[in-house]
Write a protein that holds these residues in place. Structure first.
Motif, mmCIF file in Angstrom:
data_model
loop_
_atom_site.group_PDB
_atom_site.id
_atom_site.type_symbol
_atom_site.label_atom_id
_atom_site.label_comp_id
_atom_site.label_asym_id
_atom_site.label_seq_id
_atom_site.Cartn_x
_atom_site.Cartn_y
_atom_site.Cartn_z
ATOM 1 N N ILE A 42 0.941 -1.071 0.043
ATOM 2 C CA ILE A 42 0.043 0.081 0.042
ATOM 3 C C ILE A 42 0.714 1.336 0.157
ATOM 4 N N PHE A 43 1.999 1.392 0.776
ATOM 5 C CA PHE A 43 2.868 2.432 0.922
ATOM 6 C C PHE A 43 3.522 2.710 -0.366
ATOM 7 N N GLU A 44 4.021 1.516 -1.008
ATOM 8 C CA GLU A 44 4.574 1.659 -2.209
ATOM 9 C C GLU A 44 3.860 2.258 -3.235
ATOM 10 N N SER A 45 2.641 1.567 -3.367
ATOM 11 C CA SER A 45 1.707 2.227 -4.579
ATOM 12 C C SER A 45 1.337 3.455 -4.196
ATOM 13 N N GLU A 46 1.201 4.059 -3.063
ATOM 14 C CA GLU A 46 1.037 5.424 -2.810
ATOM 15 C C GLU A 46 2.097 6.267 -2.916
ATOM 16 N N LYS A 47 3.346 5.758 -3.218
ATOM 17 C CA LYS A 47 4.389 6.396 -3.248
ATOM 18 C C LYS A 47 4.689 7.240 -2.254
ATOM 19 N N MET A 48 4.845 6.865 -1.012
ATOM 20 C CA MET A 48 4.910 7.541 0.136
ATOM 21 C C MET A 48 6.491 7.672 0.695
ATOM 22 N N THR A 49 6.698 8.736 1.260
ATOM 23 C CA THR A 49 8.210 8.880 1.495
ATOM 24 C C THR A 49 8.207 7.850 2.853
ATOM 25 N N PHE A 50 9.719 7.674 3.081
ATOM 26 C CA PHE A 50 9.885 7.040 4.155
ATOM 27 C C PHE A 50 9.269 7.851 5.418
#
Length: 73
Positions: A42-50
């Motif tokens: 989910i975090f990867e698909s939303e392209k969220m930063t660390f």
């Protein structure tokens, strides 16, 4: 379960076992690994930063802690 998730879970397990008073219990590592993989996706698909991901996880942890406290009242 992704190989990187297995490695992290094994590291956490070693840390918890070596702690005098462990603050977390890993439980079913396969289930935890599957959920972890889904959350990371989910975090990867939303392209969220660390930093955004970390802040979100802290928020989720605090929310879950609050909900648990409400259940225990």
């Amino acid at each position: 379960m992704k190989e990187e998730t297995k490695i992290v879970l094994n590291l956490l397990e070693n840390i918890v076992e070596s702690a005098a008073e462990p603050r977390m219990f890993l439980g079913d590592k396969e289930q935890l690994g599957r959920v972890t993989d889904q959350v990371i996706s989910i975090f990867e698909s939303e392209k969220m930063t660390f930093a955004d991901t970390y802040a979100t996880l802290i928020f989720i942890a605090q929310t879950l802690k609050y909900k648990q406290e409400q259940v225990n009242l």
